[in-house]
Design an enzyme around this catalytic site. Structure first.
Site, PDB file in Angstrom:
ATOM      1  CB  CYS A   2      -0.887   0.050   1.247  1.00 42.03           C
ATOM      2  SG  CYS A   2      -2.075  -1.277   1.410  1.00 42.03           S
ATOM      3  NE  ARG A  50      -5.435  -5.091   0.031  1.00 42.26           N
ATOM      4  CZ  ARG A  50      -6.226  -6.127  -0.209  1.00 42.26           C
ATOM      5  NH1 ARG A  50      -7.489  -5.936  -0.532  1.00 42.26           N
ATOM      6  NH2 ARG A  50      -5.764  -7.363  -0.115  1.00 42.26           N
ATOM      7  CG  LEU A  51      -0.327  -3.991  -5.376  1.00 40.13           C
ATOM      8  CD1 LEU A  51      -0.909  -3.709  -6.743  1.00 40.13           C
ATOM      9  CD2 LEU A  51       1.205  -4.002  -5.424  1.00 40.13           C
ATOM     10  CG  ASN A  76       3.982  -0.089   2.014  1.00 33.82           C
ATOM     11  OD1 ASN A  76       3.705  -0.944   1.183  1.00 33.82           O
ATOM     12  ND2 ASN A  76       5.051   0.677   1.929  1.00 33.82           N
ATOM     13  N   GLY A  77       3.078  -3.413   3.147  1.00 33.81           N
ATOM     14  CA  GLY A  77       4.009  -4.529   3.184  1.00 33.81           C
ATOM     15  C   GLY A  77       3.320  -5.868   3.275  1.00 33.81           C
ATOM     16  CD  GLU A  78       2.144  -8.629   0.987  1.00 32.21           C
ATOM     17  OE1 GLU A  78       1.467  -9.441   1.652  1.00 32.21           O
ATOM     18  OE2 GLU A  78       1.660  -7.864   0.133  1.00 32.21           O
ATOM     19  CG  ASP A  99      -0.327 -10.023   4.401  1.00 36.36           C
ATOM     20  OD1 ASP A  99      -1.150  -9.735   3.514  1.00 36.36           O
ATOM     21  OD2 ASP A  99       0.727  -9.388   4.568  1.00 36.36           O
ATOM     22  N   GLY A 361      17.361 -10.675  -5.276  1.00 39.29           N
ATOM     23  CA  GLY A 361      18.508 -11.128  -4.496  1.00 39.29           C
ATOM     24  C   GLY A 361      19.083 -10.104  -3.544  1.00 39.29           C
TER      25      GLY A 361
END
Length: 615
Positions: A2, A50-51, A76-78, A99, A361
């Site tokens: 988000c 929101r995404l 904002n995040g996971e 989540d 990475g």
């Protein structure tokens, strides 16, 4: 994922212009185009763009509030361990499968101490109406951004800088310390930004605002982990910890891909992602440079064939780089001097046509010893102790090597090594990683070394240098670049190497397991056996470099001459016009390679031109 924002008056004084706060939402919509929401009280506004990645229904749009309406949340995040955390809260009435919603019952039970239970990348804001407390917090590594500013008894926050200065009318006063740090390092260390009144929430910490004042709570400090472990089966353990990290970060209800270069870091992530999901569900993406010595797309294609993934690449030439430069510098209110931000944005734009999430990475070099500078630190004492005539003879021979258009020219590496080998380790680290600008030519006070590079708590130079890069270069440069470039196109970038379990495993390792002789990432390469072909494991590190030096001699030269015109520099008083004119003339004429220094100045001038800070 988000874009989050808000304004709070902890003293419960009604907000004077709530409409200005709500104007921040549209300015963050590029980060979250799928859903919008806001919660309002007279003295507080929370909003989110929101995404949709996990639970694609509108019920999972933010902000969230607990069933009693006491606590609000935007994030904002996971949160990768959300399923485990949900199982600990059987009595909580969740409204969605999101989540991040699990943060609410965790806060209700544990307060800010609960932040240490979160495994993920996040920047969050919590408002507790009962205690009139605002909590602003970020993940351990600093993957997700969160900025804040205080004015007139209120505290505002946002996922990016520009909504704060454009919507709320905050003064655009230039932070002189941030400017000097940028000119030295090429980035601004937290908690500063280029604007004096805007600050960054520190990684691994929470800023807690209450009516009686503000304090910072640190829940994660990597310096407290001693690098002494030598597990008997270290490579097997590393392989399993990395496997777990990749599997956790594949959780999504949308298509996922991997950014690959053909190097060992991203290739390992791709191999483990294919192992978990199968090749048909995995897409890989790489940048294809038209400059032959910079192009690694053939290695990425070979990896794709080996793994069986669907693969796509994006052409990176001078017109594409020019478009990316215009986009980045016009839309991001932070000067990002890592040239790799340009191909990263181009790659993200192409990937977003097919996926919503990508893995990469980032973090592997800092945690597992991937940079050539680590070899340089190991060799420096021996070089400095050579007899003076021999040392000076070698130095002259190195400086006599011709300039090269190669991606990682040996002449440049050896030249930097010789220039800094005799210095104390932090000074030589700065000489190797810094912008190369001469402090004597700058019209601003330069920061003390302890401000730029606080002394890490480590017994060896190698361990100290890796910790320094993790807490500075990675956090304040590489992760900033990745987030801003990908979120401009609403693409969520995840970094499995920064998983908390993997990070702690890496930080505990004896650095001798990571760098030995001229070999970098020793343990990671051993862990890759059986997962990757030997030719990928043995490849020398190259990274996503950009042919800035040649571009500055061709298509970018007119813009460099405009931005670095003598009369412009004299009017600003930030850097000597004579010094810059010499750099530009020598570089354009092919007599020297001053690309790093000139690029830093170009990015600074673009930022000054676009965002018009006050002196």
């Amino acid at each position: 994922m988000c874009g989050i924002y808000g304004l709070v008056a902890p003293s419960r004084v009604p907000l004077a212009r709530p409409d200005l706060v709500l104007g921040m939402g549209p300015r963050l919509r590029h980060r979250g185009p799928d859903g919008s929401g806001a919660l309002r009280r007279p003295h507080v506004i929370f909003g989110a763009e929101r995404l949709r990645v996990v639970d694609l229904e509108a019920r999972a749009d933010q902000p969230f509030e607990d069933p009693a309406g006491r606590v609000w949340l935007v994030c904002n995040g996971e949160i990768y361990n959300s399923a485990e955390l949900r199982r600990r809260c059987p009595g909580y009435a969740f409204r969605s499968r999101s989540d991040v919603e699990v943060i609410l019952p965790l806060y209700l039970e544990r307060g800010v101490e609960g932040l240490a239970q979160l495994a993920g990348m996040f920047a969050l804001a919590l408002w507790d109406e009962t205690t009139q407390t605002l909590v602003l917090a970020r993940d351990r590594a600093g993957e997700k951004p969160l900025f804040y500013a205080a004015a007139d008894g209120t505290v505002a926050f946002a996922s990016e800088v520009h909504p704060l200065v454009e919507c709320l009318g905050l003064p655009r006063t230039l932070d002189q310390d941030a400017l000097s740090a940028f000119c030295t390092l090429g980035y601004v260390p937290q908690p500063r930004t280029m604007f004096l009144g805007v600050r960054v929430v520190p990684a691994g910490s929470a800023v807690i605002v209450q009516p009686e004042g503000c304090r910072t709570f640190t829940y994660w400090d990597p310096a407290q982990i001693e690098p002494v472990d030598r597990p008997p089966h270290a490579e097997d353990e590393l392989r399993e910890v990395l496997r777990g990290a990749v599997r956790r970060q594949l959780a999504a209800d949308v298509p996922i891909g991997v950014f690959t270069s053909g190097g060992v870091d991203s290739s390992l992530v791709a191999a483990l992602a294919v192992e978990a999901l199968g090749p048909d569900r995995m897409l890989t993406f790489t940048a294809r440079f038209t400059a032959p010595t910079y192009d690694e797309s053939s290695h990425a294609h070979a990896l794709s064939r080996h793994l069986g993934t669907r693969h796509a690449d994006v052409v990176v030439d001078e017109p594409a780089l020019a478009l990316a430069l215009d986009t980045i510098t016009s839309r991001i209110a932070e000067p990002i001097a890592d040239p790799a931000v340009l191909p990263t944005w181009l790659l993200a734009r192409r990937a977003r046509e097919q996926v919503t999430v990508v893995l990469g990475g980032e973090g592997a070099d800092e945690l597992f010893g991937g940079y050539p500078t680590y070899v340089g630190h190991a060799l420096s004492p021996g070089f400095a102790n050579l007899p003076s005539p021999l040392r000076w003879g070698l130095t002259r021979a190195i400086h006599a090597l011709p300039d090269s258009t190669a991606k990682v020219p040996l002449s440049a590496l050896l030249g930097r090594f010789a220039k800094g080998a005799h210095l104390p380790w932090r000074e030589r680290h700065l000489a190797w990683f810094g912008t190369g600008l001469d402090p004597a030519a700058l019209g601003i006070a330069m920061p003390a070394l302890d401000q730029l590079y606080p002394v890490p708590k480590r017994n060896s130079v190698l361990a100290a240098a890796m910790l320094l890069d993790y807490t500075s270069y990675l956090r304040d440069q590489l992760l900033v670049k990745l987030d801003r470039a990908t979120m401009l196109v609403a693409l969520e970038a995840r970094s499995p190497y920064l998983d908390p379990d993997l990070t702690q495993f890496a930080l505990r390792l004896d650095p001798a397991l990571k760098v030995r002789g001229l070999t970098t990432k020793l343990l990671l390469k051993r862990a890759a056996r059986g997962l990757l072909p030997g030719r990928i494991i043995r490849r020398r590190k190259r990274g996503m470099s950009v042919p800035i030096a040649s571009w500055l001699r061709r298509g970018l030269l007119p813009e460099a001459q405009r931005l670095l015109a003598p009369e412009r520099l004299r009017r600003q008083g930030l850097v000597s016009d004579v010094y810059v004119g010499k750099l530009l003339a020598e570089h354009a004429g092919g007599r020297a390679n001053h690309a790093r220094a000139l690029w830093t100045l170009i990015i600074l001038q673009r930022w000054l031109e676009r965002w018009a800070p006050e002196a």
